[in-house]
Design an enzyme around this catalytic site. Structure first.
Site, PDB file in Angstrom:
ATOM      1  N   GLY A  81      32.590 -46.019 -28.681  1.00 50.36           N
ATOM      2  CA  GLY A  81      31.238 -45.665 -29.095  1.00 50.36           C
ATOM      3  C   GLY A  81      31.131 -44.169 -29.302  1.00 50.36           C
ATOM      4  O   GLY A  81      31.899 -43.407 -28.712  1.00 50.36           O
ATOM      5  N   GLN A 138      27.354 -35.951 -30.359  1.00 48.90           N
ATOM      6  CA  GLN A 138      28.757 -35.694 -30.024  1.00 48.90           C
ATOM      7  C   GLN A 138      29.548 -35.102 -31.192  1.00 48.90           C
ATOM      8  O   GLN A 138      30.689 -34.677 -31.015  1.00 48.90           O
ATOM      9  CB  GLN A 138      29.440 -36.985 -29.550  1.00 48.90           C
ATOM     10  CG  GLN A 138      28.917 -37.471 -28.216  1.00 48.90           C
ATOM     11  CD  GLN A 138      29.672 -38.692 -27.765  1.00 48.90           C
ATOM     12  OE1 GLN A 138      29.369 -39.798 -28.184  1.00 48.90           O
ATOM     13  NE2 GLN A 138      30.682 -38.500 -26.917  1.00 48.90           N
ATOM     14  N   HIS A 182      22.993 -40.721 -24.741  1.00 50.09           N
ATOM     15  CA  HIS A 182      23.364 -39.486 -25.451  1.00 50.09           C
ATOM     16  C   HIS A 182      22.204 -38.994 -26.321  1.00 50.09           C
ATOM     17  O   HIS A 182      21.984 -37.787 -26.446  1.00 50.09           O
ATOM     18  CB  HIS A 182      24.567 -39.723 -26.374  1.00 50.09           C
ATOM     19  CG  HIS A 182      25.905 -39.547 -25.708  1.00 50.09           C
ATOM     20  ND1 HIS A 182      26.307 -38.350 -25.170  1.00 50.09           N
ATOM     21  CD2 HIS A 182      26.937 -40.403 -25.528  1.00 50.09           C
ATOM     22  CE1 HIS A 182      27.537 -38.490 -24.672  1.00 50.09           C
ATOM     23  NE2 HIS A 182      27.949 -39.728 -24.876  1.00 50.09           N
ATOM     24  N   CYS A 227      34.036 -40.756 -21.624  1.00 47.72           N
ATOM     25  CA  CYS A 227      33.235 -40.252 -22.739  1.00 47.72           C
ATOM     26  C   CYS A 227      34.101 -39.280 -23.541  1.00 47.72           C
ATOM     27  O   CYS A 227      34.797 -38.448 -22.958  1.00 47.72           O
ATOM     28  CB  CYS A 227      32.000 -39.541 -22.185  1.00 47.72           C
ATOM     29  SG  CYS A 227      30.937 -38.855 -23.464  1.00 47.72           S
ATOM     30  N   LEU A 228      34.055 -39.388 -24.859  1.00 50.99           N
ATOM     31  CA  LEU A 228      34.865 -38.502 -25.698  1.00 50.99           C
ATOM     32  C   LEU A 228      34.460 -37.033 -25.535  1.00 50.99           C
ATOM     33  O   LEU A 228      35.249 -36.142 -25.819  1.00 50.99           O
ATOM     34  CB  LEU A 228      34.749 -38.910 -27.174  1.00 50.99           C
ATOM     35  CG  LEU A 228      35.433 -40.235 -27.564  1.00 50.99           C
ATOM     36  CD1 LEU A 228      35.105 -40.606 -28.998  1.00 50.99           C
ATOM     37  CD2 LEU A 228      36.943 -40.166 -27.374  1.00 50.99           C
ATOM     38  N   HIS A 245      25.178 -46.364 -22.834  1.00 48.22           N
ATOM     39  CA  HIS A 245      25.845 -45.061 -22.777  1.00 48.22           C
ATOM     40  C   HIS A 245      25.495 -44.222 -24.023  1.00 48.22           C
ATOM     41  O   HIS A 245      25.147 -43.045 -23.910  1.00 48.22           O
ATOM     42  CB  HIS A 245      27.362 -45.292 -22.667  1.00 48.22           C
ATOM     43  CG  HIS A 245      28.187 -44.039 -22.635  1.00 48.22           C
ATOM     44  ND1 HIS A 245      28.900 -43.645 -21.526  1.00 48.22           N
ATOM     45  CD2 HIS A 245      28.423 -43.099 -23.595  1.00 48.22           C
ATOM     46  CE1 HIS A 245      29.518 -42.500 -21.802  1.00 48.22           C
ATOM     47  NE2 HIS A 245      29.265 -42.147 -23.050  1.00 48.22           N
ATOM     48  N   GLU A 246      25.580 -44.852 -25.197  1.00 52.22           N
ATOM     49  CA  GLU A 246      25.348 -44.103 -26.447  1.00 52.22           C
ATOM     50  C   GLU A 246      23.872 -43.747 -26.614  1.00 52.22           C
ATOM     51  O   GLU A 246      23.547 -42.654 -27.081  1.00 52.22           O
ATOM     52  CB  GLU A 246      25.861 -44.890 -27.664  1.00 52.22           C
ATOM     53  CG  GLU A 246      27.341 -45.254 -27.641  1.00 52.22           C
ATOM     54  CD  GLU A 246      28.269 -44.122 -27.243  1.00 52.22           C
ATOM     55  OE1 GLU A 246      27.956 -42.952 -27.557  1.00 52.22           O
ATOM     56  OE2 GLU A 246      29.285 -44.393 -26.604  1.00 52.22           O
TER      57      GLU A 246
HETATM   58 CO    CO Z   1      29.772 -40.564 -24.322  1.00 52.10          CO
END
Ligand code: CO
Length: 173
Positions: free
Chosen positions: A43, A48, A136, A90-91, A132-133
């Site tokens: 995701g 991000q 963000h 998380c990226l 999660h997304e």
């Molecule tokens: Co993340």
């Protein structure tokens, strides 16, 4: 497009609702998908990649749910009464895993890449990934859901790993 890492301030800002639906929006979603896929993520949210707008891409890469989600203005409209433990990466926080609580299932409304309104009920990994997304988009990272002492421990670990990586890069130059 490049992945923005913690503690970049764009990650802690609340994103704006999208009001203009055009071809550029779709190409941004497609580009986001590519960045997510190349980064081995399941995701990715627009902040991000430095874009403070309410859109996310999700592909949990499961045979059961082969669908790729490109979601504009996603919104949780229903939540399960029960929570489950979830271990998340998380990226934007490479090398870090944190265990937090998430709703077991949720119902989400969104606008898809054909600009149609959709509603989906998700459970398990898909539900966790959506939560999660969407977090963000509200300027919230998974580590923000940890207790304060756990969060500072994880941030220390993150900074240590980041420094090690930077030193290794310097050595190889
Ligand atoms: Co993340």
């Amino acid at each position: 497009m490049k992945i923005v890492k913690y503690p970049n301030s764009v990650l802690s800002k609340k994103c704006q609702e999208i009001t203009e639906f055009d071809a550029e929006l779709v190409s941004t979603l497609n580009e986001m998908y590519k960045v997510m896929y190349d980064g081995d993520g399941i995701g990715l949210a627009a902040p991000q990649v430095g874009i403070s707008k309410r859109m996310i891409v999700v592909d949990i890469r499961s045979e059961e749910i082969p669908q790729i989600f490109k979601m504009i203005n996603p919104k949780i409209i229903k939540k399960s009464p029960d929570m489950v433990e979830s271990e998340e990466g998380c990226l934007s926080l490479p090398g870090i895993r944190s265990t937090i609580l998430r709703y077991e299932w949720i119902e989400v409304t969104y606008i898809d890449e054909n600009f149609k309104e959709q509603v989906i009920k998700a459970k398990d990994l898909l539900a966790i990934c959506f939560q999660h997304e969407i977090d963000h988009l509200d300027g919230k990272l998974c580590i923000d859901r940890l207790k304060r002492n756990e969060k500072s421990k994880i941030i220390k670990e993150y900074n240590r790993k980041k420094m090690e990586l930077e030193n290794a890069q310097k050595m190889s130059e």
